[in-house]
Design an enzyme around this catalytic site. Structure first.
Site, mmCIF file in Angstrom:
data_model
loop_
_atom_site.group_PDB
_atom_site.id
_atom_site.type_symbol
_atom_site.label_atom_id
_atom_site.label_comp_id
_atom_site.label_asym_id
_atom_site.label_seq_id
_atom_site.Cartn_x
_atom_site.Cartn_y
_atom_site.Cartn_z
ATOM 1 N N ALA A 255 0.839 -1.196 0.000
ATOM 2 C CA ALA A 255 0.000 0.000 0.000
ATOM 3 C C ALA A 255 0.869 1.239 0.000
ATOM 4 C CB ALA A 255 -0.901 -0.012 1.232
ATOM 5 N N LYS A 256 0.469 2.197 -0.817
ATOM 6 C CA LYS A 256 1.251 3.427 -0.900
ATOM 7 C C LYS A 256 1.237 4.166 0.436
ATOM 8 C CE LYS A 256 1.240 4.072 -5.792
ATOM 9 N NZ LYS A 256 1.005 4.883 -6.945
#
Ligand code: GLU
Length: 485
Positions: A255-256
């Site tokens: 996940a960013k």
């Protein structure tokens, strides 16, 4: 043989995440391994997603990591412009879109939002999408001309037949065939006149002579549509290499938002550039001999893209920490000191011999941000539990420790020279007279002067840093605690 040309084609939408950096790195390595050219192209056609400062991050990261491009917006190699919004101004995308219309491979679409919203949805690969129903393909040439003359907003769509199938080749996945009925008539030119990524990547990769296209496998499902465009133009399809997904420790897509996913965040967390690059190189690639430590130069020598794996790669921060520690161990002391000094200074304001402390921690630090925890006790004695004096292997407990500390205190009080060597000699003398093991004495002394289970150095080295007054104060405090225990 034709010269290999690869490109890193980031969209300037924010930070440079691990996945972006891996694409850039692999593209760089594939080109450099073969003596080819590596190009930077900025893909800013999606103006709504543009983030100020993102282009600077890209330049900064590439310069810092050593992924030097041969061509790019700042280095003309004859294939410019290298920024898609500038390429658009040359009319290149519209020109090619019109060529496709002439060939019957694309068409104008004037459908408005409401009509598009009313189209029925279908689930393709778990995602709900609306497949365009080719309504505007049925317009006559005159109708299209009338609408254009009237200034009606339009997009240009790719015309994909409903029958048949399309096959393309990926170097890692092999031949992939999809039914054309599953491919939507994707938009090539948007109503604002900008090309979509889907169209621009094909036109640009061809006109910039790109031979190898390396990108995340989220693009795998769109590739048949790209291949149809190449074929419609009569262009040579590039070599496709789709990279495996990167997941977190829980096997979820990285996940960013998770802090460790961007290059600059990792630097801030105390990782060194070379270790980050080395680690990222192994996210999906491995050499024949399972070796793990590679400089960038060694990666160039060894990188064979045929050894990229299709299985997801796990971004394992523990492994990265280990690797970072290996880089720190191998560093010249001066380089290490220069990097460690700000962390040391922050943790130990005041009069400390930071060089000496740096030498103590160098082999133990995995990331620079570990330093504070490791050295805090020099500044302030932590609160500790007397149970720490119990050590099975050293055969110490609170009673024996109290005895030892009481006996060494007067020796240390008269001792003037507080260098590590001198202190070590004095304490060794005491050990000998007492006829016990070294640890029987050193453990309680070290506990008393550090208050920590683990320290970056032994008792006498710590006392050298603390100096006489502070060392004695801590030992007296230890005695007091043990008496009250
Ligand atoms: N601009 C695309 C991205 O940032 C590039 C994908 C590609 O390499 O073709 O995801």
């Amino acid at each position: 043989m034709e010269k290999i040309r690869t490109r890193y084609a980031p969209s300037p939408t924010g930070k440079m995440h691990v996945g972006n950096l891996r694409s850039a790195l692999y593209e760089f390595l594939i080109a450099k391994h073969a003596g080819g050219d590596f190009m930077l192209r900025i893909e800013d056609t999606d103006q709504e997603r543009f983030v100020d400062g993102a282009i600077e991050i890209i330049y900064r990261t590439m310069a810092k990591t050593g992924l030097v491009h041969d061509e790019g917006p700042d280095k003309d190699g004859g294939y410019g412009p290298y920024v898609q919004s500038e390429r658009m101004k040359t009319g290149i995308y519209m020109k090619y879109a019109k060529e496709l219309i002439d060939k019957g491979e694309a068409y104008y679409c004037f459908c408005d939002r409401e009509r598009l919203a009313s189209l029925k949805t279908e689930v393709v690969e778990g995602k709900e999408i609306r497949i365009y129903d080719k309504h505007c393909l049925g317009l006559s040439i005159e109708e299209v001309q009338d609408y254009l003359n009237a200034g009606r907003p339009f997009v240009i769509r790719q015309n994909i037949p409903n029958e048949g199938s399309t096959t393309f080749h990926d170097e890692l996945y092999g031949d992939i065939t999809v039914e054309n009925s599953e491919l939507d008539d994707m938009i090539l030119i948007k109503s604002d006149g900008f090309p979509t990524y889907n169209f621009a990547n094909v036109v640009d990769d061809h006109t910039m002579n790109i031979t190898h296209v390396v990108r995340g496998n989220e693009y795998l499902s769109s590739s048949p549509k790209y291949v149809r465009l190449y074929e419609a133009f009569g262009w040579q399809v590039p070599v496709y290499i789709h990279l495996p997904l990167i997941t977190d420790e829980n096997h979820k897509k990285l996940a960013k938002r998770s802090g460790h996913a961007s290059f600059e965040d990792l630097l801030e967390q105390g990782f060194v550039t070379e270790a980050i690059i080395n680690y990222i190189a192994l996210l999906g690639w491995s050499p024949e001999d399972n070796r793990e430590i590679f400089s960038l130069r060694e990666l160039i020598e060894n990188f064979d893209y045929r050894r990229i794996s299709k299985s997801p790669a796990v971004f394992d921060i523990v492994k990265l920490r280990w690797m970072n520690g290996e880089y720190i161990k191998a560093m010249d002391f001066d380089v290490f000191y220069e990097m460690a000094e700000p962390y040391l200074r922050l943790a130990l304001p005041g009069n400390f011999d930071l060089k000496k402390i740096a030498a103590m921690v160098k082999t133990r630090v995995e990331v620079f941000t570990d330093i504070a925890d490791m050295v805090d006790f020099f500044r302030e004695m932590p609160v500790y539990d007397v149970a720490m004096y119990n050590h099975k292997k050293m055969k110490t407990d609170t009673v024996s420790s109290l005895e030892v500390l009481r006996e060494v205190l007067p020796i240390l009080e008269v001792q003037e020279n507080y260098s590590n060597d001198a202190l070590y000699q004095v304490l060794s003398g005491y050990v000998e007279r007492k006829g016990c093991k070294n640890g029987f004495v050193m453990w309680p002394v070290r506990t008393a002067v550090s208050g920590k289970q683990m320290t970056p150095a032994g008792a006498t080295e710590i006392m050298e840093i603390l100096g006489k007054e502070e060392s004695l104060r801590r030992i007296r405090k230890g005695i007091e605690m043990l008496q009250n225990a």
